[in-house]
Design a protein around this motif. Structure first.
Motif, PDB file in Angstrom:
ATOM      1  N   ASP A  85     -12.076  13.892  -1.929  1.00  0.00           N
ATOM      2  CA  ASP A  85     -11.115  13.628  -2.996  1.00  0.00           C
ATOM      3  C   ASP A  85     -10.001  12.776  -2.392  1.00  0.00           C
ATOM      4  O   ASP A  85      -8.935  13.262  -2.022  1.00  0.00           O
ATOM      5  N   VAL A  86     -10.280  11.494  -2.262  1.00  0.00           N
ATOM      6  CA  VAL A  86      -9.387  10.574  -1.554  1.00  0.00           C
ATOM      7  C   VAL A  86      -9.300   9.263  -2.324  1.00  0.00           C
ATOM      8  O   VAL A  86     -10.318   8.733  -2.782  1.00  0.00           O
ATOM      9  N   ARG A  87      -8.090   8.747  -2.451  1.00  0.00           N
ATOM     10  CA  ARG A  87      -7.931   7.413  -3.010  1.00  0.00           C
ATOM     11  C   ARG A  87      -8.020   6.398  -1.875  1.00  0.00           C
ATOM     12  O   ARG A  87      -7.446   6.592  -0.807  1.00  0.00           O
ATOM     13  N   VAL A  88      -8.729   5.290  -2.116  1.00  0.00           N
ATOM     14  CA  VAL A  88      -8.937   4.278  -1.085  1.00  0.00           C
ATOM     15  C   VAL A  88      -8.156   3.017  -1.414  1.00  0.00           C
ATOM     16  O   VAL A  88      -8.286   2.452  -2.506  1.00  0.00           O
ATOM     17  N   LEU A  89      -7.332   2.587  -0.462  1.00  0.00           N
ATOM     18  CA  LEU A  89      -6.666   1.291  -0.503  1.00  0.00           C
ATOM     19  C   LEU A  89      -7.174   0.487   0.689  1.00  0.00           C
ATOM     20  O   LEU A  89      -7.435   1.045   1.753  1.00  0.00           O
ATOM     21  N   ALA A  90      -7.328  -0.806   0.525  1.00  0.00           N
ATOM     22  CA  ALA A  90      -7.798  -1.650   1.618  1.00  0.00           C
ATOM     23  C   ALA A  90      -7.019  -2.952   1.636  1.00  0.00           C
ATOM     24  O   ALA A  90      -6.548  -3.426   0.591  1.00  0.00           O
ATOM     25  N   ALA A 133       0.831  -1.205   0.000  1.00  0.00           N
ATOM     26  CA  ALA A 133       0.000   0.000   0.000  1.00  0.00           C
ATOM     27  C   ALA A 133       0.862   1.251   0.000  1.00  0.00           C
ATOM     28  O   ALA A 133       0.576   2.220  -0.718  1.00  0.00           O
ATOM     29  N   ARG A 134       1.918   1.267   0.798  1.00  0.00           N
ATOM     30  CA  ARG A 134       2.810   2.419   0.820  1.00  0.00           C
ATOM     31  C   ARG A 134       3.478   2.627  -0.525  1.00  0.00           C
ATOM     32  O   ARG A 134       3.636   3.763  -0.985  1.00  0.00           O
ATOM     33  N   THR A 135       3.860   1.511  -1.159  1.00  0.00           N
ATOM     34  CA  THR A 135       4.508   1.612  -2.465  1.00  0.00           C
ATOM     35  C   THR A 135       3.551   2.199  -3.498  1.00  0.00           C
ATOM     36  O   THR A 135       3.939   3.050  -4.310  1.00  0.00           O
ATOM     37  N   ILE A 136       2.307   1.743  -3.478  1.00  0.00           N
ATOM     38  CA  ILE A 136       1.305   2.288  -4.404  1.00  0.00           C
ATOM     39  C   ILE A 136       1.168   3.788  -4.192  1.00  0.00           C
ATOM     40  O   ILE A 136       1.121   4.569  -5.157  1.00  0.00           O
ATOM     41  N   HIS A 137       1.095   4.209  -2.924  1.00  0.00           N
ATOM     42  CA  HIS A 137       0.985   5.645  -2.635  1.00  0.00           C
ATOM     43  C   HIS A 137       2.228   6.397  -3.104  1.00  0.00           C
ATOM     44  O   HIS A 137       2.114   7.471  -3.717  1.00  0.00           O
ATOM     45  N   GLN A 138       3.409   5.859  -2.836  1.00  0.00           N
ATOM     46  CA  GLN A 138       4.649   6.530  -3.225  1.00  0.00           C
ATOM     47  C   GLN A 138       4.766   6.701  -4.729  1.00  0.00           C
ATOM     48  O   GLN A 138       5.364   7.665  -5.204  1.00  0.00           O
ATOM     49  N   TRP A 139       4.203   5.771  -5.484  1.00  0.00           N
ATOM     50  CA  TRP A 139       4.307   5.817  -6.938  1.00  0.00           C
ATOM     51  C   TRP A 139       3.118   6.506  -7.595  1.00  0.00           C
ATOM     52  O   TRP A 139       3.004   6.531  -8.816  1.00  0.00           O
ATOM     53  N   SER A 140       2.223   7.080  -6.783  1.00  0.00           N
ATOM     54  CA  SER A 140       1.019   7.700  -7.326  1.00  0.00           C
ATOM     55  C   SER A 140       1.199   9.209  -7.459  1.00  0.00           C
ATOM     56  O   SER A 140       2.156   9.787  -6.946  1.00  0.00           O
ATOM     57  N   ARG A 141       0.248   9.854  -8.121  1.00  0.00           N
ATOM     58  CA  ARG A 141       0.275  11.309  -8.252  1.00  0.00           C
ATOM     59  C   ARG A 141      -0.044  11.989  -6.925  1.00  0.00           C
ATOM     60  O   ARG A 141       0.124  13.203  -6.792  1.00  0.00           O
ATOM     61  N   ARG A 142      -0.505  11.222  -5.940  1.00  0.00           N
ATOM     62  CA  ARG A 142      -0.841  11.754  -4.613  1.00  0.00           C
ATOM     63  C   ARG A 142       0.311  11.607  -3.625  1.00  0.00           C
ATOM     64  O   ARG A 142       0.133  11.837  -2.425  1.00  0.00           O
ATOM     65  N   THR A 175      -4.281   9.653   0.233  1.00  0.00           N
ATOM     66  CA  THR A 175      -4.701   8.254   0.192  1.00  0.00           C
ATOM     67  C   THR A 175      -5.095   7.806   1.589  1.00  0.00           C
ATOM     68  O   THR A 175      -4.458   8.185   2.572  1.00  0.00           O
ATOM     69  N   ILE A 176      -6.154   7.000   1.691  1.00  0.00           N
ATOM     70  CA  ILE A 176      -6.526   6.387   2.965  1.00  0.00           C
ATOM     71  C   ILE A 176      -6.369   4.876   2.837  1.00  0.00           C
ATOM     72  O   ILE A 176      -6.738   4.288   1.818  1.00  0.00           O
ATOM     73  N   LEU A 177      -5.766   4.276   3.851  1.00  0.00           N
ATOM     74  CA  LEU A 177      -5.565   2.832   3.888  1.00  0.00           C
ATOM     75  C   LEU A 177      -6.434   2.248   4.984  1.00  0.00           C
ATOM     76  O   LEU A 177      -6.257   2.563   6.167  1.00  0.00           O
ATOM     77  N   LEU A 178      -7.374   1.390   4.612  1.00  0.00           N
ATOM     78  CA  LEU A 178      -8.252   0.718   5.564  1.00  0.00           C
ATOM     79  C   LEU A 178      -7.708  -0.689   5.778  1.00  0.00           C
ATOM     80  O   LEU A 178      -7.904  -1.590   4.952  1.00  0.00           O
ATOM     81  N   GLY A 210       2.732  13.343  -2.831  1.00  0.00           N
ATOM     82  CA  GLY A 210       3.073  14.537  -2.066  1.00  0.00           C
ATOM     83  C   GLY A 210       2.111  14.848  -0.947  1.00  0.00           C
ATOM     84  O   GLY A 210       2.361  15.735  -0.120  1.00  0.00           O
ATOM     85  N   ARG A 211       0.998  14.121  -0.886  1.00  0.00           N
ATOM     86  CA  ARG A 211       0.021  14.298   0.185  1.00  0.00           C
ATOM     87  C   ARG A 211       0.120  13.137   1.162  1.00  0.00           C
ATOM     88  O   ARG A 211       0.946  12.242   1.020  1.00  0.00           O
ATOM     89  N   ALA A 212      -0.748  13.131   2.159  1.00  0.00           N
ATOM     90  CA  ALA A 212      -0.637  12.155   3.248  1.00  0.00           C
ATOM     91  C   ALA A 212      -1.204  10.786   2.865  1.00  0.00           C
ATOM     92  O   ALA A 212      -2.123  10.678   2.053  1.00  0.00           O
ATOM     93  N   LEU A 213      -0.623   9.755   3.462  1.00  0.00           N
ATOM     94  CA  LEU A 213      -1.206   8.420   3.468  1.00  0.00           C
ATOM     95  C   LEU A 213      -1.710   8.176   4.886  1.00  0.00           C
ATOM     96  O   LEU A 213      -0.933   8.054   5.823  1.00  0.00           O
ATOM     97  N   ILE A 214      -3.025   8.152   5.038  1.00  0.00           N
ATOM     98  CA  ILE A 214      -3.655   8.018   6.353  1.00  0.00           C
ATOM     99  C   ILE A 214      -4.145   6.579   6.519  1.00  0.00           C
ATOM    100  O   ILE A 214      -4.808   6.038   5.639  1.00  0.00           O
ATOM    101  N   SER A 215      -3.809   5.975   7.661  1.00  0.00           N
ATOM    102  CA  SER A 215      -4.148   4.577   7.890  1.00  0.00           C
ATOM    103  C   SER A 215      -5.126   4.436   9.046  1.00  0.00           C
ATOM    104  O   SER A 215      -5.059   5.188  10.025  1.00  0.00           O
TER     105      SER A 215
END
Length: 466
Positions: free
Chosen positions: A281-286, A186-195, A243-246, A197-202
């Protein structure tokens, strides 16, 4: 209030404020609540104190000369990914405090401070940290590397899928057993995304009740329920444009699944106690370690929510199904451990490596990392032998293995852990940060274990009037 009872979770709290009177007032209240309080006057001093000692939480003012609170939050996060940070802000600067939460602060307090509110926030962030829940996920530089290690066909497929989905905004469901590295993916997906530069909230879903989960996800207004003495920002709002990680989403209550489905379908939600609709405006990873189609058939998970989540599924294979990758992972963990221990890299004897490759690893990559770290800590001559490993992998130890771990056959696991922690702490002359790094755990986890084994004094309890 009149009498303050000791909280269920006590801790050593560092208070940072350039105003001497203000910081001492916070320290006084914390000690009345049963915590230990330490104070310093600025960000640079706070970082020095953290490097020299161990703290369970940080309370910092936002407006300070030199390094302000926002920069301090980011600097702390580079040192410790999990320590709870509470921001203190003047009324009218709440938007900046929320920005600090996106960078890793767990919560914020508005001036003038209220003792009841301070008590509630400190107790909550300490208890969340102890349960493994983290408001903001930060990614050390090597996390994506660990997630990508492996030459097996299964890992090649995983890497291809991540590369395909990361640049998009699609929802991703990451499937796999505990310890396979779902959060790292999940962190890798966020790091490689256009987002990136913003937070990854878990949000660690299993640790919260349905009532608390709704408030954590969507926030609440003041007076929304009995203990809601102030408004609270939810994690979807913290993750805005990020990005939010559930984590372990299968544990979400059915009643809340419908509200989560609405966010995925309509990209909006309401805070608890409010009728105002908030755009998301949030990307969801689970992630899940369960068979979600089976949970759907059993009526424990909504079918429509499952289809919304599994737009792009990524299934991580257990380590026993990619044994060819084990030597690469072992070498990586050997290098990491050598850096943490500040000693030459250990050598794994061929018989020991063969034992590692043949083991089934029910705890997967996380278990392998722990075994490699433990072996290096206890290897007196820099050699990891099969005899030394067999005590942990099979529960059978030769005389040589027993000597290596300084414990006879039949010693309970918690006693083995206590001895390992004690020996490592002694090796580093009581330095907790280095000890935690060598053991591959967070300083917070080390602190909890030291207290549980009676290796560290508990915080003093005060019971007097405020």
């Amino acid at each position: 209030m009149s009498i303050v009872e000791a909280p269920t979770a006590t801790g050593n709290v560092l208070v940072v404020d350039d105003n001497a009177r203000a910081r001492q007032s916070i320290v006084d209240v914390l000690e009345m609540l049963g915590h230990r309080g330490s104070a310093c006057s600025g960000g640079h001093e706070a970082l020095q104190r953290m490097d020299a000692g161990e703290f369970d939480a940080v309370v910092t003012d936002l407006q300070m000369p030199g390094m302000d609170g926002l920069e301090l939050v980011q600097q702390i996060r580079r040192r410790d990914a999990h320590i709870p940070i509470v921001m203190v802000t003047a009324h009218g600067s709440v938007s900046t405090a929320v920005e600090a939460m996106r960078f890793g602060a767990a919560d914020y307090l508005e001036k003038p401070l209220n003792a009841d509110r301070l008590e509630a926030v400190i107790n909550r962030v300490l208890e969340n940290a102890a349960s493994g829940d983290r408001a903001t996920v930060t990614a050390p530089d090597d996390d994506s590397e660990v997630a990508m290690i492996g030459d097996s066909r299964a890992m090649e497929i995983v890497r291809q899928r991540i590369a395909q989905v990361a640049p998009t905004d699609e929802t991703v469901l990451i499937i796999g057993e505990s310890g396979v590295g779902k959060e790292l993916v999940a962190r890798t997906i966020h790091q490689w995304s256009r987002r990136a530069g913003r937070a990854l909230i878990s949000l660690n879903c299993p640790v919260l009740s349905a009532h608390l989960m709704e408030s954590e996800l969507f926030g609440h207004t003041r007076g929304a329920f009995t203990s809601a003495d102030s408004s609270r920002v939810g994690r979807f709002e913290l993750a805005e444009q990020g990005t939010i990680l559930l984590d372990e989403i299968s544990e979400i209550d059915l009643s809340l699944q419908a509200k989560l489905l609405r966010v995925l379908q309509e990209r909006c939600y309401e805070r608890v106690g409010s009728s105002e609709t908030v755009d998301a405006d949030v990307r969801v990873l689970a992630t899940t370690n369960r068979d979600l189609p089976g949970e759907v058939s059993a009526g424990r998970f909504r079918r429509d929510l499952y289809y919304r989540l599994a737009v792009v599924p990524i299934e991580l294979p257990p380590l026993r199904q990619r044994r060819d990758d084990i030597p690469l992972l072992v070498n990586h963990f050997l290098q990491q451990t050598a850096v943490r221990l500040e000693r030459p890299m250990c050598d794994v004897q061929p018989a020991a490596l063969d034992l590692l490759v043949r083991h089934d690893w029910p705890g997967n990559v996380r278990e392998l990392e722990n075994i490699v770290t433990r072996s290096c800590v206890l290897a007196t001559d820099g050699q990891v032998t099969a005899n030394a490993l067999s005590a942990w992998l099979h529960g059978e130890a030769s005389e040589e293995a027993s000597d290596s771990v300084e414990a006879p056959v039949g010693v309970k696991l918690d006693e083995m852990e206590r001895r390992l922690i004690s020996a490592t702490l002694e090796h580093y002359d009581g330095h907790r940060e280095k000890t935690a790094a060598a053991l591959g755990i967070s300083p917070r986890t080390l602190s909890n274990k030291l207290r549980s084994y009676g290796l560290a004094p508990r915080a003093k309890t005060f019971a007097r009037a405020i």
